[in-house]
Design a protein around this motif. Structure first.
Motif, PDB file in Angstrom:
ATOM      1  N   ASP B   9      -2.121 102.147  48.039  1.00 32.21           N
ATOM      2  CA  ASP B   9      -0.705 102.138  48.397  1.00 32.21           C
ATOM      3  C   ASP B   9       0.009 103.365  47.847  1.00 32.21           C
ATOM      4  O   ASP B   9       0.852 103.964  48.518  1.00 32.21           O
ATOM      5  N   MET B  10      -0.346 103.730  46.604  1.00 33.22           N
ATOM      6  CA  MET B  10       0.340 104.865  45.976  1.00 33.22           C
ATOM      7  C   MET B  10      -0.017 106.183  46.665  1.00 33.22           C
ATOM      8  O   MET B  10       0.853 107.034  46.885  1.00 33.22           O
ATOM      9  N   THR B  11      -1.298 106.375  47.003  1.00 30.14           N
ATOM     10  CA  THR B  11      -1.660 107.625  47.686  1.00 30.14           C
ATOM     11  C   THR B  11      -1.023 107.666  49.085  1.00 30.14           C
ATOM     12  O   THR B  11      -0.641 108.732  49.567  1.00 30.14           O
ATOM     13  N   LEU B  17       5.675 111.079  50.920  1.00 30.07           N
ATOM     14  CA  LEU B  17       6.630 111.853  50.127  1.00 30.07           C
ATOM     15  C   LEU B  17       6.327 113.352  50.206  1.00 30.07           C
ATOM     16  O   LEU B  17       7.249 114.169  50.276  1.00 30.07           O
ATOM     17  N   VAL B  18       5.040 113.696  50.201  1.00 26.49           N
ATOM     18  CA  VAL B  18       4.658 115.112  50.323  1.00 26.49           C
ATOM     19  C   VAL B  18       5.169 115.670  51.645  1.00 26.49           C
ATOM     20  O   VAL B  18       5.715 116.776  51.704  1.00 26.49           O
ATOM     21  N   LEU B  19       5.028 114.864  52.700  1.00 33.98           N
ATOM     22  CA  LEU B  19       5.481 115.311  54.014  1.00 33.98           C
ATOM     23  C   LEU B  19       7.002 115.483  54.047  1.00 33.98           C
ATOM     24  O   LEU B  19       7.521 116.492  54.546  1.00 33.98           O
ATOM     25  N   LEU B  20       7.714 114.507  53.485  1.00 32.68           N
ATOM     26  CA  LEU B  20       9.176 114.612  53.432  1.00 32.68           C
ATOM     27  C   LEU B  20       9.593 115.820  52.612  1.00 32.68           C
ATOM     28  O   LEU B  20      10.516 116.554  52.968  1.00 32.68           O
ATOM     29  N   LEU B  21       8.892 116.032  51.482  1.00 35.04           N
ATOM     30  CA  LEU B  21       9.189 117.174  50.612  1.00 35.04           C
ATOM     31  C   LEU B  21       8.994 118.486  51.362  1.00 35.04           C
ATOM     32  O   LEU B  21       9.830 119.389  51.292  1.00 35.04           O
ATOM     33  N   LYS B  22       7.883 118.566  52.088  1.00 39.23           N
ATOM     34  CA  LYS B  22       7.606 119.786  52.855  1.00 39.23           C
ATOM     35  C   LYS B  22       8.740 120.059  53.851  1.00 39.23           C
ATOM     36  O   LYS B  22       9.261 121.170  53.924  1.00 39.23           O
ATOM     37  N   VAL B 151      -1.992 120.343  54.167  1.00 43.07           N
ATOM     38  CA  VAL B 151      -3.342 119.965  53.753  1.00 43.07           C
ATOM     39  C   VAL B 151      -3.283 118.817  52.748  1.00 43.07           C
ATOM     40  O   VAL B 151      -4.028 117.833  52.851  1.00 43.07           O
ATOM     41  N   GLN B 152      -2.355 118.912  51.789  1.00 39.02           N
ATOM     42  CA  GLN B 152      -2.235 117.840  50.788  1.00 39.02           C
ATOM     43  C   GLN B 152      -1.829 116.528  51.452  1.00 39.02           C
ATOM     44  O   GLN B 152      -2.293 115.453  51.080  1.00 39.02           O
ATOM     45  N   TYR B 153      -0.963 116.628  52.435  1.00 44.97           N
ATOM     46  CA  TYR B 153      -0.520 115.433  53.170  1.00 44.97           C
ATOM     47  C   TYR B 153      -1.723 114.709  53.776  1.00 44.97           C
ATOM     48  O   TYR B 153      -1.904 113.498  53.589  1.00 44.97           O
TER      49      TYR B 153
END
Lengths: 10, 215
Positions: B9-11, B17-22, B151-153
């Protein structure tokens, strides 16, 4: 029920 | 809840969140497939209809609302945000995702646990989630040069799948009645789709180089 069928997951 | 489920769930949350941040930090959604994001929005809305009928825990309810909210916000940004929408790689994001929706819906009509509105939509959401990453993977492959956050997303999304499979194995071994065959088979298919990506991800990580997908 919900738990046995895994519907308690996201 | 076991540790694998929680880590999954956390990943999953981190990936979103990574996508929103980007999108927020760079005011750009280049490299992100709108098709995949639309499919995830459909997945969450279809599956979490049980918000109205069943209560499992505060944790579940909050996470469901967060997933629905974030996925709709991302689609909104990519389609309608004045600045962000201009960075969308429309020409390379050509996957015919409506066929995936149609195919998954037909499959759910035939393969489900019970023939009720909610159960069919639940099965539909499971099947659709399994293939929803395809437009994104095709876009990554086509654009070749991908930025780090994208990539991280994808990496965190893949990690979420891997943790969920560990979670199912754990539950199957520890809970006497646990059986989640539809979700487990779909989950395996989904995780297998990431295998290729992970292979190149680890190669680039080992060589300390930027991720390059073969054309």
């Amino acid at each position: 029920d919900k738990q046995d069928s895994g519907k308690d997951e996201l | 809840m076991n540790i694998f489920r929680f880590a999954g769930d956390m990943t999953h949350l981190i990936s979103i969140l990574v996508l929103l941040l980007k999108i927020y930090a760079t005011k750009s959604c280049s490299g992100i497939s709108l098709k995949t994001q639309e499919l995830y929005a459909i997945v969450f809305v279809a599956r979490y209809l049980d918000l109205f009928t069943d209560f499992i825990s505060v944790y579940n309810t909050v996470m469901k609302l967060v997933f629905i909210g974030c996925s709709l916000a991302i689609v909104w940004c990519m389609r309608l945000h004045r600045v962000v929408r201009r960075t969308y790689n429309k020409d390379v994001d050509t996957f015919r995702h409506y066929f995936l929706v149609l195919g998954c819906f037909l499959l759910a009509l035939f393969v489900h646990e019970k023939f009720t509105f909610q159960e069919v939509l639940w099965a539909f959401s499971i099947y659709l989630e399994a293939v929803a990453i395809l437009p994104q993977l095709v876009l990554l492959q086509r654009s070749g040069n991908v930025d780090n956050l994208t990539v991280q997303y994808v990496f965190f999304l893949g990690a979420y799948r891997a943790f969920y499979i560990l979670n199912w194995i754990y539950r199957y071994l520890t809970e006497p009645h646990f059986g989640r065959w539809i979700a487990s088979v779909a989950g395996l298919v989904q995780t297998a789709l990431y295998a290729d990506f992970f292979y190149y991800y680890f190669i680039s990580w080992k060589n300390n180089a930027k991720l390059q997908l073969p054309a």
